[in-house]
Design a protein around this motif. Structure first.
Motif, mmCIF file in Angstrom:
data_model
loop_
_atom_site.group_PDB
_atom_site.id
_atom_site.type_symbol
_atom_site.label_atom_id
_atom_site.label_comp_id
_atom_site.label_asym_id
_atom_site.label_seq_id
_atom_site.Cartn_x
_atom_site.Cartn_y
_atom_site.Cartn_z
ATOM 1 N N VAL A 63 0.819 -1.224 0.000
ATOM 2 C CA VAL A 63 0.000 0.000 0.000
ATOM 3 C C VAL A 63 0.850 1.270 0.000
ATOM 4 O O VAL A 63 0.293 2.369 -0.065
ATOM 5 N N LYS A 64 2.149 1.132 0.060
ATOM 6 C CA LYS A 64 3.021 2.318 0.080
ATOM 7 C C LYS A 64 2.787 3.170 -1.166
ATOM 8 O O LYS A 64 2.733 2.661 -2.276
ATOM 9 N N GLY A 65 2.651 4.467 -0.928
ATOM 10 C CA GLY A 65 2.417 5.384 -2.026
ATOM 11 C C GLY A 65 0.950 5.535 -2.390
ATOM 12 O O GLY A 65 0.604 6.433 -3.164
ATOM 13 N N ARG A 66 0.095 4.684 -1.842
ATOM 14 C CA ARG A 66 -1.341 4.758 -2.140
ATOM 15 C C ARG A 66 -2.175 5.092 -0.891
ATOM 16 O O ARG A 66 -3.197 5.780 -1.006
ATOM 17 N N PHE A 67 -1.770 4.587 0.252
ATOM 18 C CA PHE A 67 -2.508 4.800 1.500
ATOM 19 C C PHE A 67 -1.740 5.774 2.392
ATOM 20 O O PHE A 67 -0.501 5.777 2.403
ATOM 21 N N THR A 68 -2.489 6.543 3.171
ATOM 22 C CA THR A 68 -1.901 7.452 4.147
ATOM 23 C C THR A 68 -2.658 7.347 5.459
ATOM 24 O O THR A 68 -3.879 7.530 5.486
ATOM 25 N N ILE A 69 -1.919 7.048 6.525
ATOM 26 C CA ILE A 69 -2.508 7.027 7.865
ATOM 27 C C ILE A 69 -2.255 8.378 8.520
ATOM 28 O O ILE A 69 -1.181 8.968 8.350
ATOM 29 N N SER A 70 -3.249 8.873 9.230
ATOM 30 C CA SER A 70 -3.108 10.145 9.938
ATOM 31 C C SER A 70 -3.971 10.096 11.187
ATOM 32 O O SER A 70 -4.774 9.169 11.364
ATOM 33 N N ARG A 71 -3.800 11.101 12.047
ATOM 34 C CA ARG A 71 -4.593 11.130 13.266
ATOM 35 C C ARG A 71 -4.862 12.571 13.657
ATOM 36 O O ARG A 71 -4.062 13.478 13.360
ATOM 37 N N ASP A 72 -5.958 12.755 14.371
ATOM 38 C CA ASP A 72 -6.319 14.043 14.952
ATOM 39 C C ASP A 72 -6.507 13.797 16.442
ATOM 40 O O ASP A 72 -7.549 13.268 16.857
ATOM 41 N N ASN A 73 -5.515 14.139 17.224
ATOM 42 C CA ASN A 73 -5.588 13.837 18.652
ATOM 43 C C ASN A 73 -6.637 14.692 19.372
ATOM 44 O O ASN A 73 -7.113 14.305 20.435
ATOM 45 N N ALA A 74 -6.992 15.813 18.793
ATOM 46 C CA ALA A 74 -8.050 16.638 19.390
ATOM 47 C C ALA A 74 -9.416 15.979 19.225
ATOM 48 O O ALA A 74 -10.330 16.218 20.028
ATOM 49 N N LYS A 75 -9.551 15.151 18.182
ATOM 50 C CA LYS A 75 -10.818 14.478 17.914
ATOM 51 C C LYS A 75 -10.783 13.001 18.280
ATOM 52 O O LYS A 75 -11.759 12.275 18.045
ATOM 53 N N ASN A 76 -9.655 12.533 18.817
ATOM 54 C CA ASN A 76 -9.514 11.113 19.175
ATOM 55 C C ASN A 76 -9.849 10.203 17.999
ATOM 56 O O ASN A 76 -10.571 9.190 18.140
ATOM 57 N N THR A 77 -9.337 10.547 16.843
ATOM 58 C CA THR A 77 -9.682 9.822 15.625
ATOM 59 C C THR A 77 -8.430 9.547 14.794
ATOM 60 O O THR A 77 -7.564 10.412 14.667
ATOM 61 N N VAL A 78 -8.375 8.352 14.251
ATOM 62 C CA VAL A 78 -7.323 7.984 13.317
ATOM 63 C C VAL A 78 -7.971 7.694 11.966
ATOM 64 O O VAL A 78 -9.097 7.186 11.912
ATOM 65 N N TYR A 79 -7.268 8.044 10.907
ATOM 66 C CA TYR A 79 -7.810 7.927 9.555
ATOM 67 C C TYR A 79 -6.919 7.045 8.688
ATOM 68 O O TYR A 79 -5.720 6.890 8.941
ATOM 69 N N LEU A 80 -7.509 6.505 7.653
ATOM 70 C CA LEU A 80 -6.747 5.810 6.618
ATOM 71 C C LEU A 80 -7.279 6.284 5.271
ATOM 72 O O LEU A 80 -8.393 5.925 4.873
#
Length: 115
Positions: A63-80
């Motif tokens: 998935v390298k180059g296609r997927f990105t993981i991120s997070r918003d610690n203020a919202k207690n949420t992680v994204y893909l």
């Protein structure tokens, strides 16, 4: 601890989806987070990891180059964020956290890539 995924669905090859995982019951900003996936008839696979502060991330080669993981610690949420999706990305995607030595999983969200 509760992890609740959302954002899965049916998408055509080459399309995009963004998964979200809302976390509660622990100090989210103190823990690394992971996304796993499990395709039919296959073992569960680690897809991406993000550090507690969000400054470091790792991905499985497929998935390298296609997927990105991120997070918003203020919202207690992680994204893909998943771009350029392929049929082989079809799976149930799970959010995961290890909190004080215990493993916690979300209920999973289905991603189907098909024309």
């Amino acid at each position: 601890v509760q992890l609740v995924e959302s954002g899965g669905g049916l998408v055509q090859p080459g399309g995009s989806l963004r998964l979200s995982c809302a976390a509660s019951g622990f100090t989210f900003s103190s823990y690394a987070m992971r996304w796993y996936r499990q395709a039919p008839g296959k073992e569960r696979e680690l897809v991406a990891t993000i550090s507690y502060g969000g400054g470091r991330s790792n991905y499985v080669d497929s998935v390298k180059g296609r997927f990105t993981i991120s997070r918003d610690n203020a919202k207690n949420t992680v994204y893909l964020q998943m771009n350029s999706l392929k049929s082989e990305d079809t799976a149930v995607y799970y959010c995961y956290a290890s909190v004080v030595g215990k493993d916690y999983w979300g209920q999973g969200t289905q991603v189907t890539v098909s024309s």
